[in-house]
Design a protein around this motif. Structure first.
Motif, PDB file in Angstrom:
ATOM      1  N   ASP A 180       0.820  -1.233   0.000  1.00 16.27           N
ATOM      2  CA  ASP A 180       0.000   0.000   0.000  1.00 16.27           C
ATOM      3  C   ASP A 180       0.846   1.272   0.000  1.00 16.27           C
ATOM      4  OD1 ASP A 180      -2.114  -1.710   0.251  1.00 16.27           O
ATOM      5  OD2 ASP A 180      -2.181  -1.530   2.451  1.00 16.27           O
ATOM      6  N   GLY A 181       1.720   1.393  -0.937  1.00 19.73           N
ATOM      7  CA  GLY A 181       2.482   2.649  -1.047  1.00 19.73           C
ATOM      8  C   GLY A 181       3.598   2.789  -0.041  1.00 19.73           C
ATOM      9  N   ALA A 182       3.990   1.697   0.603  1.00 15.24           N
ATOM     10  CA  ALA A 182       5.097   1.793   1.568  1.00 15.24           C
ATOM     11  C   ALA A 182       5.991   0.561   1.472  1.00 15.24           C
ATOM     12  CB  ALA A 182       4.550   1.913   2.990  1.00 15.24           C
ATOM     13  N   LEU A 183       7.269   0.763   1.618  1.00 20.08           N
ATOM     14  CA  LEU A 183       8.189  -0.361   1.746  1.00 20.08           C
ATOM     15  C   LEU A 183       8.323  -0.671   3.230  1.00 20.08           C
ATOM     16  CD1 LEU A 183      11.081   0.540  -0.714  1.00 20.08           C
ATOM     17  CD2 LEU A 183       9.589  -1.460  -0.847  1.00 20.08           C
ATOM     18  N   ILE A 184       8.329  -1.957   3.565  1.00 21.05           N
ATOM     19  CA  ILE A 184       8.501  -2.335   4.969  1.00 21.05           C
ATOM     20  C   ILE A 184       9.592  -3.385   5.044  1.00 21.05           C
ATOM     21  CG2 ILE A 184       7.399  -3.356   7.003  1.00 21.05           C
ATOM     22  CD1 ILE A 184       4.779  -2.101   5.870  1.00 21.05           C
ATOM     23  N   GLY A 185      10.619  -3.076   5.800  1.00 16.88           N
ATOM     24  CA  GLY A 185      11.767  -3.975   5.852  1.00 16.88           C
ATOM     25  C   GLY A 185      12.130  -4.360   7.264  1.00 16.88           C
ATOM     26  N   THR A 186      12.745  -5.524   7.391  1.00 18.96           N
ATOM     27  CA  THR A 186      13.247  -5.957   8.695  1.00 18.96           C
ATOM     28  C   THR A 186      14.330  -7.009   8.480  1.00 18.96           C
ATOM     29  OG1 THR A 186      12.598  -6.744  10.896  1.00 18.96           O
ATOM     30  CG2 THR A 186      11.483  -7.761   9.024  1.00 18.96           C
ATOM     31  N   LYS A 187      14.784  -7.597   9.573  1.00 15.20           N
ATOM     32  CA  LYS A 187      15.779  -8.659   9.471  1.00 15.20           C
ATOM     33  C   LYS A 187      15.247  -9.849  10.258  1.00 15.20           C
ATOM     34  CE  LYS A 187      20.610  -8.528   8.761  1.00 15.20           C
ATOM     35  NZ  LYS A 187      20.721  -7.668   7.608  1.00 15.20           N
ATOM     36  N   GLY A 195      25.821 -10.633  22.851  1.00 10.10           N
ATOM     37  CA  GLY A 195      25.173 -11.870  23.281  1.00 10.10           C
ATOM     38  C   GLY A 195      23.683 -11.711  23.529  1.00 10.10           C
ATOM     39  N   LYS A 196      23.183 -10.489  23.555  1.00 15.63           N
ATOM     40  CA  LYS A 196      21.754 -10.286  23.771  1.00 15.63           C
ATOM     41  C   LYS A 196      21.097 -10.109  22.406  1.00 15.63           C
ATOM     42  CE  LYS A 196      21.831  -8.892  28.348  1.00 15.63           C
ATOM     43  NZ  LYS A 196      20.926  -8.626  29.426  1.00 15.63           N
ATOM     44  N   GLY A 197      19.928 -10.625  22.247  1.00 15.70           N
ATOM     45  CA  GLY A 197      19.189 -10.314  21.037  1.00 15.70           C
ATOM     46  C   GLY A 197      19.405 -11.282  19.901  1.00 15.70           C
ATOM     47  N   LYS A 198      19.682 -12.532  20.180  1.00 20.63           N
ATOM     48  CA  LYS A 198      19.671 -13.552  19.130  1.00 20.63           C
ATOM     49  C   LYS A 198      18.219 -13.748  18.735  1.00 20.63           C
ATOM     50  CE  LYS A 198      23.159 -17.109  19.903  1.00 20.63           C
ATOM     51  NZ  LYS A 198      24.170 -16.814  19.021  1.00 20.63           N
ATOM     52  N   GLY A 199      17.953 -13.705  17.468  1.00 23.99           N
ATOM     53  CA  GLY A 199      16.569 -13.901  17.040  1.00 23.99           C
ATOM     54  C   GLY A 199      16.164 -12.815  16.066  1.00 23.99           C
ATOM     55  N   HIS A 200      14.874 -12.612  15.953  1.00 26.34           N
ATOM     56  CA  HIS A 200      14.383 -11.605  15.012  1.00 26.34           C
ATOM     57  C   HIS A 200      14.847 -10.214  15.435  1.00 26.34           C
ATOM     58  CE1 HIS A 200      11.730  -9.619  12.214  1.00 26.34           C
ATOM     59  NE2 HIS A 200      11.360 -10.801  11.739  1.00 26.34           N
ATOM     60  N   TRP A 201      15.247  -9.378  14.494  1.00 21.63           N
ATOM     61  CA  TRP A 201      15.537  -7.978  14.836  1.00 21.63           C
ATOM     62  C   TRP A 201      14.252  -7.384  15.410  1.00 21.63           C
ATOM     63  CZ3 TRP A 201      15.194  -3.000  11.663  1.00 21.63           C
ATOM     64  CH2 TRP A 201      15.929  -1.972  12.278  1.00 21.63           C
ATOM     65  N   PRO A 202      14.314  -6.708  16.552  1.00 23.09           N
ATOM     66  CA  PRO A 202      13.057  -6.295  17.197  1.00 23.09           C
ATOM     67  C   PRO A 202      12.264  -5.247  16.426  1.00 23.09           C
ATOM     68  CG  PRO A 202      14.986  -5.674  18.537  1.00 23.09           C
ATOM     69  CD  PRO A 202      15.489  -6.449  17.370  1.00 23.09           C
ATOM     70  N   TYR A 203      12.830  -4.683  15.368  1.00 23.44           N
ATOM     71  CA  TYR A 203      12.181  -3.556  14.714  1.00 23.44           C
ATOM     72  C   TYR A 203      11.857  -3.828  13.246  1.00 23.44           C
ATOM     73  CZ  TYR A 203      14.183  -1.497  18.859  1.00 23.44           C
ATOM     74  OH  TYR A 203      14.527  -1.250  20.150  1.00 23.44           O
ATOM     75  N   VAL A 275      10.433   3.818  12.389  1.00 20.86           N
ATOM     76  CA  VAL A 275      10.666   2.525  13.032  1.00 20.86           C
ATOM     77  C   VAL A 275       9.467   2.187  13.915  1.00 20.86           C
ATOM     78  CG1 VAL A 275      12.122   1.310  14.708  1.00 20.86           C
ATOM     79  CG2 VAL A 275      13.155   2.884  13.086  1.00 20.86           C
ATOM     80  N   THR A 276       9.082   0.918  13.883  1.00 17.31           N
ATOM     81  CA  THR A 276       8.091   0.405  14.837  1.00 17.31           C
ATOM     82  C   THR A 276       8.607  -0.937  15.335  1.00 17.31           C
ATOM     83  OG1 THR A 276       6.902  -0.886  13.179  1.00 17.31           O
ATOM     84  CG2 THR A 276       6.157   1.391  13.513  1.00 17.31           C
ATOM     85  N   ALA A 277       7.920  -1.526  16.323  1.00 14.98           N
ATOM     86  CA  ALA A 277       8.230  -2.908  16.696  1.00 14.98           C
ATOM     87  C   ALA A 277       7.980  -3.770  15.460  1.00 14.98           C
ATOM     88  CB  ALA A 277       7.342  -3.345  17.848  1.00 14.98           C
ATOM     89  N   TRP A 278       8.786  -4.795  15.261  1.00 17.27           N
ATOM     90  CA  TRP A 278       8.727  -5.516  13.976  1.00 17.27           C
ATOM     91  C   TRP A 278       7.377  -6.181  13.731  1.00 17.27           C
ATOM     92  CZ3 TRP A 278       8.195 -10.801  12.842  1.00 17.27           C
ATOM     93  CH2 TRP A 278       8.204 -11.666  13.939  1.00 17.27           C
ATOM     94  N   ASP A 280       4.404  -5.100  15.077  1.00 18.18           N
ATOM     95  CA  ASP A 280       3.259  -4.250  15.440  1.00 18.18           C
ATOM     96  C   ASP A 280       2.655  -3.624  14.180  1.00 18.18           C
ATOM     97  OD1 ASP A 280       1.425  -2.543  16.534  1.00 18.18           O
ATOM     98  OD2 ASP A 280       2.764  -1.761  18.087  1.00 18.18           O
ATOM     99  N   GLU A 281       1.857  -4.398  13.495  1.00 20.05           N
ATOM    100  CA  GLU A 281       1.291  -3.921  12.228  1.00 20.05           C
ATOM    101  C   GLU A 281       0.377  -2.722  12.420  1.00 20.05           C
ATOM    102  OE1 GLU A 281      -0.597  -6.133   9.031  1.00 20.05           O
ATOM    103  OE2 GLU A 281       0.875  -7.719   9.427  1.00 20.05           O
ATOM    104  N   ALA A 282      -0.326  -2.719  13.562  1.00 22.67           N
ATOM    105  CA  ALA A 282      -1.273  -1.616  13.801  1.00 22.67           C
ATOM    106  C   ALA A 282      -0.516  -0.294  13.888  1.00 22.67           C
ATOM    107  CB  ALA A 282      -2.035  -1.884  15.092  1.00 22.67           C
ATOM    108  N   ASP A 283       0.592  -0.305  14.587  1.00 23.62           N
ATOM    109  CA  ASP A 283       1.391   0.911  14.732  1.00 23.62           C
ATOM    110  C   ASP A 283       1.940   1.359  13.370  1.00 23.62           C
ATOM    111  OD1 ASP A 283       2.558   2.949  16.167  1.00 23.62           O
ATOM    112  OD2 ASP A 283       4.393   1.827  16.606  1.00 23.62           O
ATOM    113  N   GLN A 284       2.414   0.367  12.612  1.00 24.51           N
ATOM    114  CA  GLN A 284       2.925   0.672  11.265  1.00 24.51           C
ATOM    115  C   GLN A 284       1.840   1.343  10.424  1.00 24.51           C
ATOM    116  OE1 GLN A 284       4.177  -3.014   9.390  1.00 24.51           O
ATOM    117  NE2 GLN A 284       5.956  -3.020  10.760  1.00 24.51           N
TER     118      GLN A 284
END
Ligand code: GLC
Length: 819
Positions: A180-187, A195-203, A275-278, A280-284
């Motif tokens: 819908d007219g926006a690019l949305i990217g994450t990792k 050592g903290k944060g193994k997993g999905h990028w939070p954003y 940036v939003t939480a990865w 949180d579609e509503a916020d996006q």
């Protein structure tokens, strides 16, 4: 001036040539979301921390080639010619160019082939979103059929690994899709080095615009093409976008808009990235909808400018020196704010290793907090609390103090032996400014080991070390460094001692004793400590003067084997700045010696760019001294001209009433009225402080290094407002103690203090450099130079008359100068 100048009101720096000696940046930030933008729009965005949560790629050669940025191409579809509104990287030369760096925004304007374009980026103060207002104006007599491209390289997550040989691996986790007219990217996966944060990028990052894009490109390969570069991208040649989402490859966030403009016609649109939480579609969805509306962006822009203006217009000064006014009223204050709110994370020099391991830095954050106390006490208070929480139950301090939002591990526990002392000094700054003693007894929970105690207990645990551990001469141990981080080889075996630390401990033990007296008098533990601190302070006074004085000056330190450095017998590193200038600042010697060493400092360390750190530079690596000897001669701590240390020096001269010396140092270091020639050598922004300029032993004597990220900003304000204009908060009021160039007729400043506003006017009829004959507050003459706290929320008129006559200042001078 060759490259540009300040606007009339000092609030913008107007760059008139795009090819400045280095990228001259603006730091657009709300403290969480940051976008660095240079005069050619090179730069990058990140969330909270450049190392851990990069949004754009950070190039390794940002300072030279400017390969990373928000590049805006314009393609004339009738001729196929293309150029950049930001004049880089395509090489088509512009008919006109201007970049105005302002407080919280920048505007880059240029014209090519009869089309004028302008870009105005800013970061919202409350949404984590940057927006770029784009304007195009057809100034030719033909209709223009244009395609506008935004190109930027995305990275998402941790820079380490992604910006070196392992990029191929990390790119596998990239994901970017159009909706819908926006690019949305994450990792899809990140593995942080701490050592903290193994997993999905939070954003997740969204990129949208007020004008519906005509196409988009997410593949770097497709945009640039093989055997080409960003100066010559395939997409601009073919005017084609693949309009395909990308998973698992190097990604870019490129949008294309098609616009036709009749002669004389202009148009405006904006794009935004946030940036939003990865998940949180509503916020996006909410934010994307908001930032598709031109009016919302305009409103945000106005609010952002207002915010920065309101914050920075506090405590203005008006002196006969226009450059000084611009410096302390706007830009250096702005730099200090930015350093404070971004947790020292915004420049082109560090990022890949420095911040990713959580190295906000105990003393660096406090240095900004101390400066902020006079402008935004909430930020100062919060920073003091956070930094105190990096002390463990046994009093050890983490030198690496990541901002808490990162939930990253503290690092370098116990690495530097001076840290807790800066906490005392900053707490003192805070109380003197606010009169708020409550912080001293407020509960803090340690981020190192989770224990909870009142703030003062954290501090006294840290200070225990200076009471219970003494080196062979009775000085504090230097361990692997004091304020000078790079003296890390002097004391790793636990015997090396720091003379500078001896001075600094002396001052801070006395200060802590005073804080305890004022807050906890009668408390048995506090009373015992007061006695201990006073007596250890006195002991250090004697040791410094008797065992660290070599007959001419103060030596710098003693190594593990007992030999001294910064002493007469040393062939290199024979004479250090810090131990001479901190002697008067810490009140650890008498006036005679203070002036004697300050004379010697001038003789041995002065250059046209300020005071060197020491002389001569080290030419060989010496592990028994440390990394300081490994830096190339004249660079970094190896005898460069450190800006912050120059402000320490300026204050020391000021305390001795040596106005001209203080002014000379300030003028040499702060670039606000540098000549073209001096800027050419310095290379860095004329509207900001840098960490150091290279010393005479370097090939590049005078060249600046490490812009923005420096405690110099806070110390310039401390120097100029506190010691030159001489308005300093004390526990019981505002001290008036000017030390100014004798030719000044006077100056004015407004000072908010504990809820009241003081309109201070200083006149200098006898053209003296220091000395106050009269202080009149609201028509009543005071018996001293200390304006007592009114606390009535009102505005007060203060008239200060400087003069030689034995006024109130002369009576107090002895007790005030070295306190
Ligand atoms: C750097 C550090 C600072 C340190 C100084 C001298 O500027 O950020 O904390 O005191 O170097 O080593």
């Amino acid at each position: 001036m060759k490259y540009g100048q300040f606007s009339e009101d000092g609030k913008e720096y107007v760059i008139e040539r795009f090819n400045t000696p280095r990228p001259w940046i603006n730091c657009l930030t709300n403290g969480r979301y940051t976008s660095l933008v240079s005069q050619v729009s090179s730069g990058y965005s990140f969330y909270y921390d450049m190392g851990l949560h990069a949004i754009n790629h950070k190039g390794l050669t940002d300072l030279l080639e400017c390969t990373q940025g928000k590049f805006h191409f314009v393609r004339d579809n009738d001729t196929g010619r293309f150029w950049n509104i930001n004049c880089h990287p395509s090489k088509l030369s512009a008919q006109s160019y201007e970049c105005r760096h302002g407080l919280g925004y920048s505007t880059i304007t240029s014209a090519h082939d009869g089309v004028s374009g302008s870009l105005t980026p800013f970061v919202s103060t409350h949404d984590d979103v940057e927006s770029w207002l784009v304007e195009l104006d057809n100034q030719s007599d033909k209709t223009k059929h244009l395609s506008i491209y935004l190109y930027q390289e995305m990275i998402f997550g941790c820079l380490i690994g992604q910006s070196d040989g392992a990029a191929w691996f990390w790119n596998s986790f990239n994901e970017i899709r159009y909706r819908d007219g926006a690019l949305i990217g994450t990792k899809r996966f990140v593995d942080r080095p701490d050592g903290k944060g193994k997993g999905h990028w939070p954003y997740a990052v969204f990129l949208t615009s007020t004008l519906q894009p005509a196409g988009y490109e997410c593949s770097k390969e497709k945009f640039i093409g093989m055997y080409r570069s960003i100066a010559d991208p395939l997409a601009l040649e073919t005017n084609k976008c693949s309009n395909e989402d990308v998973v698992g490859k190097p990604i870019v966030g490129a949008l294309r808009w098609d616009i036709s403009l009749k002669p004389g016609e202009s148009t405006q649109f904006a794009w935004s990235m946030g940036v939003t939480a990865w998940d949180d579609e509503a916020d996006q969805t909410k934010l994307i909808a908001k930032y598709k509306k031109q009016q919302s962006i305009r409103d945000e822009f106005d609010a952002t400018r207002k915010y920065w203006h309101d914050q920075l217009s506090q405590n203005p000064v008006s002196t006969p020196d226009r450059a000084l006014n611009t410096d302390v009223n706007w830009w250096t204050k702005y730099q200090m704010y930015i350093n404070a709110i971004t947790w020292r994370d915004s420049n082109f020099y560090y990022g890949n290793f420095w911040t990713a391991v959580g190295n906000g830095g105990f003393r660096n954050i406090l240095c900004d907090a101390g400066g902020m106390a006079s402008f935004n006490k909430d930020i100062a208070r919060r920073h003091i609390r956070i930094i105190a929480s990096y002390i463990s139950g046994d009093g050890k301090q983490a030198h690496g103090t990541p901002r808490p939002e990162l939930k990253a591990r503290p690092s370098h526990i116990g690495a530097k032996n001076d840290d807790v002392l800066w906490l005392v000094m900053t707490l003192e700054d805070y109380i003197r400014e606010t009169g708020d003693y409550s912080l001293v007894t407020e509960e803090i929970t340690s981020l190192v080991d989770g224990h909870t105690a009142p703030l003062w207990q954290f501090i006294i645990k840290g200070l225990d070390y200076y009471i219970s551990v003494k080196g062979p001469k009775g000085l504090p141990l230097i361990g692997t460094g004091d304020w000078n981080d790079a003296l890390d080889g002097v004391g790793p075996e636990g015997k090396g001692e720091s003379v500078w630390l001896g001075m600094f401990v002396h001052m801070n033990l006395k200060s802590m004793a005073e804080i305890l007296r004022r807050t906890l008098s009668g408390d048995e533990q506090a009373e015992t400590l007061i006695e201990q601190y006073e007596s250890r302070g006195n002991e250090l006074y004697k040791i410094v003067n008797e065992k660290c004085w070599n007959g001419e000056y103060f030596v710098r330190a003693f190594k593990d084997d007992g030999t001294s450095i910064g002493d007469k017998h040393c062939k290199e590193g024979a004479f250090f700045l810090n131990t001479q200038i901190w002697a008067p600042i810490c009140g650890v010697t008498d006036k005679v010696r203070s002036n004697q060493v300050l004379d010697l400092v001038k003789k041995r360390l002065w250059t046209k760019y300020g005071m060197r750190f020491f002389e001569p530079a080290y030419t060989q690596f010496d592990p028994s001294i440390g990394v300081i000897t490994g830096f190339s001669p004249g660079s970094h701590e190896n005898a460069a001209i450190f800006s912050q240390a120059n402000m320490f020096a300026a204050i020391a001269y000021g305390m001795m009433g040596r106005a001209q010396d203080m002014l000379d140092i300030y003028k040499a270091v702060s670039p606000f009225d540098y000549s073209d020639a001096a800027i050419e050598v310095r290379q860095l922004e004329p509207y900001g402080q840098c960490q150091y300029v290279e010393g005479p032993e370097s090939q590049d004597f005078g060249k600046g290094a490490c812009h923005w990220l420096t405690g110099t900003a806070a110390w310039v304000l401390r120097t100029v407002i506190g010691f030159m204009l001489g308005v300093r908060p004390e526990y019981d009021g505002l001290r008036i103690d000017p030390c100014i160039p004798g030719e000044w007729d006077g100056y004015r400043l407004t000072r908010k203090f504990r809820g009241d506003t003081y309109e201070i006017e200083v006149t200098n009829p006898d053209h003296v450099e220091s000395g106050v004959a009269k202080v009149i507050v609201d028509g009543r003459e005071l018996a001293s130079t200390l304006i007592p706290v009114a606390s009535d929320g009102k505005s007060h008129k203060v008239q200060v008359v400087m003069g030689k006559s034995a006024g109130c200042h002369a009576r107090e001078k002895e007790s005030v100068a070295v306190s």
